[in-house]
Design a protein around this motif. Sequence first.
Motif, PDB file in Angstrom:
ATOM      1  N   LEU A 100      19.805   8.374   7.467  1.00  0.00           N
ATOM      2  CA  LEU A 100      18.761   7.660   8.215  1.00  0.00           C
ATOM      3  C   LEU A 100      19.397   6.772   9.277  1.00  0.00           C
ATOM      4  CD1 LEU A 100      16.418   6.581   5.272  1.00  0.00           C
ATOM      5  CD2 LEU A 100      16.300   8.661   6.667  1.00  0.00           C
ATOM      6  N   SER A 101      18.996   6.948  10.530  1.00  0.00           N
ATOM      7  CA  SER A 101      19.547   6.143  11.620  1.00  0.00           C
ATOM      8  C   SER A 101      18.940   4.752  11.674  1.00  0.00           C
ATOM      9  CB  SER A 101      19.336   6.865  12.959  1.00  0.00           C
ATOM     10  OG  SER A 101      17.954   7.118  13.171  1.00  0.00           O
ATOM     11  N   ASN A 108       5.980  10.200   9.222  1.00  0.00           N
ATOM     12  CA  ASN A 108       5.272   8.970   8.870  1.00  0.00           C
ATOM     13  C   ASN A 108       6.199   7.760   8.993  1.00  0.00           C
ATOM     14  OD1 ASN A 108       2.611  10.102   7.418  1.00  0.00           O
ATOM     15  ND2 ASN A 108       4.358  11.316   6.723  1.00  0.00           N
ATOM     16  N   ASP A 109       5.605   6.604   9.270  1.00  0.00           N
ATOM     17  CA  ASP A 109       6.347   5.348   9.298  1.00  0.00           C
ATOM     18  C   ASP A 109       6.049   4.556   8.032  1.00  0.00           C
ATOM     19  OD1 ASP A 109       7.465   5.747  11.852  1.00  0.00           O
ATOM     20  OD2 ASP A 109       5.636   5.022  12.824  1.00  0.00           O
ATOM     21  N   PHE A 126      14.959  15.838   0.228  1.00  0.00           N
ATOM     22  CA  PHE A 126      14.511  16.699   1.325  1.00  0.00           C
ATOM     23  C   PHE A 126      13.025  16.488   1.613  1.00  0.00           C
ATOM     24  CE2 PHE A 126      18.233  18.787  -0.552  1.00  0.00           C
ATOM     25  CZ  PHE A 126      19.039  18.873   0.575  1.00  0.00           C
ATOM     26  N   GLU A 127      12.233  16.289   0.562  1.00  0.00           N
ATOM     27  CA  GLU A 127      10.828  15.930   0.772  1.00  0.00           C
ATOM     28  C   GLU A 127      10.729  14.626   1.552  1.00  0.00           C
ATOM     29  OE1 GLU A 127       8.497  15.682  -2.746  1.00  0.00           O
ATOM     30  OE2 GLU A 127       8.869  17.739  -3.371  1.00  0.00           O
ATOM     31  N   ALA A 128      11.603  13.668   1.190  1.00  0.00           N
ATOM     32  CA  ALA A 128      11.582  12.363   1.844  1.00  0.00           C
ATOM     33  C   ALA A 128      11.957  12.471   3.322  1.00  0.00           C
ATOM     34  CB  ALA A 128      12.530  11.405   1.124  1.00  0.00           C
ATOM     35  N   MET A 129      12.940  13.311   3.635  1.00  0.00           N
ATOM     36  CA  MET A 129      13.328  13.513   5.040  1.00  0.00           C
ATOM     37  C   MET A 129      12.146  14.001   5.861  1.00  0.00           C
ATOM     38  SD  MET A 129      17.069  15.310   4.870  1.00  0.00           S
ATOM     39  CE  MET A 129      18.493  14.493   4.164  1.00  0.00           C
ATOM     40  N   GLN A 130      11.452  15.010   5.337  1.00  0.00           N
ATOM     41  CA  GLN A 130      10.305  15.561   6.055  1.00  0.00           C
ATOM     42  C   GLN A 130       9.200  14.526   6.194  1.00  0.00           C
ATOM     43  OE1 GLN A 130       8.837  19.238   4.459  1.00  0.00           O
ATOM     44  NE2 GLN A 130       7.052  19.298   5.810  1.00  0.00           N
ATOM     45  N   GLU A 186       0.846  -1.198   0.000  1.00  0.00           N
ATOM     46  CA  GLU A 186       0.000   0.000   0.000  1.00  0.00           C
ATOM     47  C   GLU A 186       0.879   1.246   0.000  1.00  0.00           C
ATOM     48  OE1 GLU A 186      -2.502   1.697   3.501  1.00  0.00           O
ATOM     49  OE2 GLU A 186      -3.849   0.406   2.347  1.00  0.00           O
ATOM     50  N   LYS A 187       0.616   2.118  -0.948  1.00  0.00           N
ATOM     51  CA  LYS A 187       1.423   3.342  -1.049  1.00  0.00           C
ATOM     52  C   LYS A 187       1.117   4.284   0.106  1.00  0.00           C
ATOM     53  CE  LYS A 187       0.496   6.694  -3.879  1.00  0.00           C
ATOM     54  NZ  LYS A 187       0.272   7.509  -5.090  1.00  0.00           N
ATOM     55  N   LYS A 188       2.192   4.796   0.722  1.00  0.00           N
ATOM     56  CA  LYS A 188       2.038   5.763   1.807  1.00  0.00           C
ATOM     57  C   LYS A 188       2.284   7.181   1.305  1.00  0.00           C
ATOM     58  CE  LYS A 188       1.161   5.914   6.273  1.00  0.00           C
ATOM     59  NZ  LYS A 188       2.095   5.469   7.322  1.00  0.00           N
ATOM     60  N   GLY A 189       3.106   7.314   0.230  1.00  0.00           N
ATOM     61  CA  GLY A 189       3.361   8.655  -0.274  1.00  0.00           C
ATOM     62  C   GLY A 189       4.311   8.673  -1.459  1.00  0.00           C
TER      63      GLY A 189
END
Length: 235
Positions: free
Chosen positions: A69-70, A46-47, A37-41, A28-31
């Motif tokens: 990403l940690s 969101n998880d 930078f969009e991805a970081m935000q 299922e697509k979340k986004g």
Amino acid sequence: MIHYLIIDDEPIAHRIIENYCENLQHLEKKGNCYNSFEAMQFLNENDVDLLFLDINMPKLSGFDFLKTLSNPPKIIVTTAYKEFALEGYELNISDYLLKPFSFERFIKAINKTIDTTQNKKTTATFSTIETQPNANSFFLKGDKRHHQIHYEDLLFIEAYGHFTKVYLRNEMIVSPQKISDFEKLLPKLDFIRTHKSFIVAKNKIKQIEGNRILIDVHKIPIGQTYKENINGLFL
């Protein structure tokens, strides 16, 4: 359910991945994000379980983003540049897809990425087969729709990694259901297991020659341990 995020600066890449994922109802697509930078935000708010990540993006590359990403989710890299594959695996990505990639190659990447335990949990929670006693059909969820499958239209079923391909007269549906579930469901008088990866409709068998069965234009193997099943068809 496996929630995914697409990170790619090319809109067409998003559409291709979305179209492939529509055939796999446990994804299922979340986004959608079009740069790092969009991805970081997005990930701060969101998880997600899985990222489809492009490498060559403006300002901050996919790999440089990944290094920030940690605790990254599963990563499938989608790129036109094969020379960065080694670096990708050093960053513990799950798979490396070279554009343009086929649906079959995409399926292999998903199989490799989603571990068996996670897939079993998904299948148990989201059953894809619905049937009624003494019915001549069943409903199978695929492409985010419920298809009514009539036994008379079913040619054969093929296990494909964590998925199953259901071959009908005029189409093929990909299902996350196990082949063993179909073996329990299908009428034994009409269907027969011929191989660890195949169940066929008896009345659709055109020829049997050696260790192969011909159904329509498809050649189905006969497994060594299933030869007795086939011999039972002969007078």
